[in-house]
Design a protein around this motif. Structure first.
Motif, PDB file in Angstrom:
ATOM      1  N   GLU A   6       0.857  -1.276   0.062  1.00 14.74           N
ATOM      2  CA  GLU A   6       0.119   0.077   0.156  1.00 14.74           C
ATOM      3  C   GLU A   6       0.867   1.403  -0.070  1.00 14.74           C
ATOM      4  O   GLU A   6       2.020   1.214   0.530  1.00 14.74           O
ATOM      5  CB  GLU A   6      -0.771   0.117   1.302  1.00 14.74           C
ATOM      6  CG  GLU A   6      -1.916  -1.279   1.449  1.00 14.74           C
ATOM      7  CD  GLU A   6      -1.193  -2.251   2.407  1.00 14.74           C
ATOM      8  OE1 GLU A   6      -1.933  -2.897   3.001  1.00 14.74           O
ATOM      9  OE2 GLU A   6      -0.177  -2.368   2.415  1.00 14.74           O
ATOM     10  N   CYS A  22      -2.851   0.273  -4.061  1.00 16.12           N
ATOM     11  CA  CYS A  22      -2.323  -1.149  -3.703  1.00 16.12           C
ATOM     12  C   CYS A  22      -1.583  -1.607  -4.737  1.00 16.12           C
ATOM     13  O   CYS A  22      -2.421  -2.146  -5.720  1.00 16.12           O
ATOM     14  CB  CYS A  22      -3.315  -1.944  -2.965  1.00 16.12           C
ATOM     15  SG  CYS A  22      -2.898  -3.833  -2.473  1.00 16.12           S
ATOM     16  N   ALA A  34     -10.184  -7.969  -4.536  1.00 14.88           N
ATOM     17  CA  ALA A  34      -9.556  -7.204  -3.780  1.00 14.88           C
ATOM     18  C   ALA A  34     -10.405  -6.302  -2.684  1.00 14.88           C
ATOM     19  O   ALA A  34     -11.811  -6.155  -3.087  1.00 14.88           O
ATOM     20  CB  ALA A  34      -8.512  -6.462  -4.440  1.00 14.88           C
ATOM     21  N   TRP A  36     -10.281  -3.403   0.827  1.00 19.91           N
ATOM     22  CA  TRP A  36      -9.664  -2.615   1.580  1.00 19.91           C
ATOM     23  C   TRP A  36     -10.244  -2.590   3.035  1.00 19.91           C
ATOM     24  O   TRP A  36     -11.551  -2.747   3.062  1.00 19.91           O
ATOM     25  CB  TRP A  36      -9.756  -1.057   1.290  1.00 19.91           C
ATOM     26  CG  TRP A  36      -8.842  -0.722   0.123  1.00 19.91           C
ATOM     27  CD1 TRP A  36      -9.239  -0.743  -1.379  1.00 19.91           C
ATOM     28  CD2 TRP A  36      -7.571  -0.228   0.282  1.00 19.91           C
ATOM     29  NE1 TRP A  36      -8.072  -0.252  -2.263  1.00 19.91           N
ATOM     30  CE2 TRP A  36      -7.214  -0.241  -1.173  1.00 19.91           C
ATOM     31  CE3 TRP A  36      -6.666  -0.043   1.143  1.00 19.91           C
ATOM     32  CZ2 TRP A  36      -5.823   0.504  -1.411  1.00 19.91           C
ATOM     33  CZ3 TRP A  36      -5.443   0.212   0.777  1.00 19.91           C
ATOM     34  CH2 TRP A  36      -4.993   0.580  -0.503  1.00 19.91           C
ATOM     35  N   ILE A  70     -13.776   2.470  -4.845  1.00 14.07           N
ATOM     36  CA  ILE A  70     -12.862   1.672  -4.982  1.00 14.07           C
ATOM     37  C   ILE A  70     -12.673   1.267  -6.320  1.00 14.07           C
ATOM     38  O   ILE A  70     -13.612   1.235  -6.952  1.00 14.07           O
ATOM     39  CB  ILE A  70     -13.126   0.408  -4.255  1.00 14.07           C
ATOM     40  CG1 ILE A  70     -11.672  -0.606  -4.333  1.00 14.07           C
ATOM     41  CG2 ILE A  70     -14.445  -0.482  -4.619  1.00 14.07           C
ATOM     42  CD1 ILE A  70     -12.031  -1.895  -3.566  1.00 14.07           C
ATOM     43  N   ARG A  72      -9.836  -0.515  -9.937  1.00 14.12           N
ATOM     44  CA  ARG A  72      -8.852  -1.337  -9.980  1.00 14.12           C
ATOM     45  C   ARG A  72      -8.317  -1.197 -11.398  1.00 14.12           C
ATOM     46  O   ARG A  72      -9.125  -0.903 -12.428  1.00 14.12           O
ATOM     47  CB  ARG A  72      -9.126  -2.991  -9.648  1.00 14.12           C
ATOM     48  CG  ARG A  72      -9.937  -3.708 -10.775  1.00 14.12           C
ATOM     49  CD  ARG A  72     -10.195  -4.701 -10.123  1.00 14.12           C
ATOM     50  NE  ARG A  72      -9.114  -5.807 -10.148  1.00 14.12           N
ATOM     51  CZ  ARG A  72      -9.113  -6.899  -9.403  1.00 14.12           C
ATOM     52  NH1 ARG A  72     -10.190  -7.083  -8.710  1.00 14.12           N
ATOM     53  NH2 ARG A  72      -7.838  -7.675  -9.219  1.00 14.12           N
ATOM     54  N   CYS A  96      -4.897  -3.033   2.289  1.00 14.07           N
ATOM     55  CA  CYS A  96      -5.404  -3.853   0.902  1.00 14.07           C
ATOM     56  C   CYS A  96      -5.205  -5.117   1.156  1.00 14.07           C
ATOM     57  O   CYS A  96      -4.292  -5.715   1.909  1.00 14.07           O
ATOM     58  CB  CYS A  96      -4.965  -3.264  -0.324  1.00 14.07           C
ATOM     59  SG  CYS A  96      -3.226  -3.801  -0.578  1.00 14.07           S
TER      60      CYS A  96
END
Length: 125
Positions: A6, A22, A34, A36, A70, A72, A96
């Motif tokens: 992180e 992350c 994934a 948090w 969030i 990715r 994470c």
């Protein structure tokens, strides 16, 4: 298992924003869901956000919904947590996590098999 690191934590005033990152060790990260989580001294590690493979679905804790996002980027092997309108009660160490997709609740720490070292977020008034 994938290694996670992180970054992006720091100190901000209430109402400010931070973006946590992350970074995963390799491309296998794209096959993992994934999440948090955050933890303060003397309290349990609590769920903050979750995202599925491909970023097709996401879930947020009620305490951060409407303020945090969030996301990715599998091309970068990275998951992000954008934190806006920060409150003093958001102060915590943020972790994470990654895990193999399963039917186990995304809110449970036990369903993730990889964890980062944590990054401190401090919000002052």
């Amino acid at each position: 298992q994938v290694q996670l690191v992180e970054s992006g934590g720091g100190s901000v005033q209430a109402g400010g924003s931070l973006r946590l990152s992350c970074a995963a060790s390799d491309r296998t990260f794209s096959t993992y869901v994934a999440g948090w989580f955050r933890q303060v001294s003397g309290k349990e590690r609590e769920f903050v956000a979750y995202i599925t493979t491909g970023g097709l679905l996401d879930r947020l804790a009620d305490s951060v919904k409407g303020r945090f996002t969030i996301s990715r980027d599998d091309a970068k092997n990275t998951v992000y947590l954008q934190m806006n309108s920060l409150k003093v009660e958001d102060t915590a160490v943020y972790y994470c996590a990654a895990g193999i997709p399963s039917t186990v609740s995304y809110q449970l720490t036990s369903r993730y098999n990889s964890w980062g070292q944590g990054t401190q977020v401090t919000v002052s008034s």
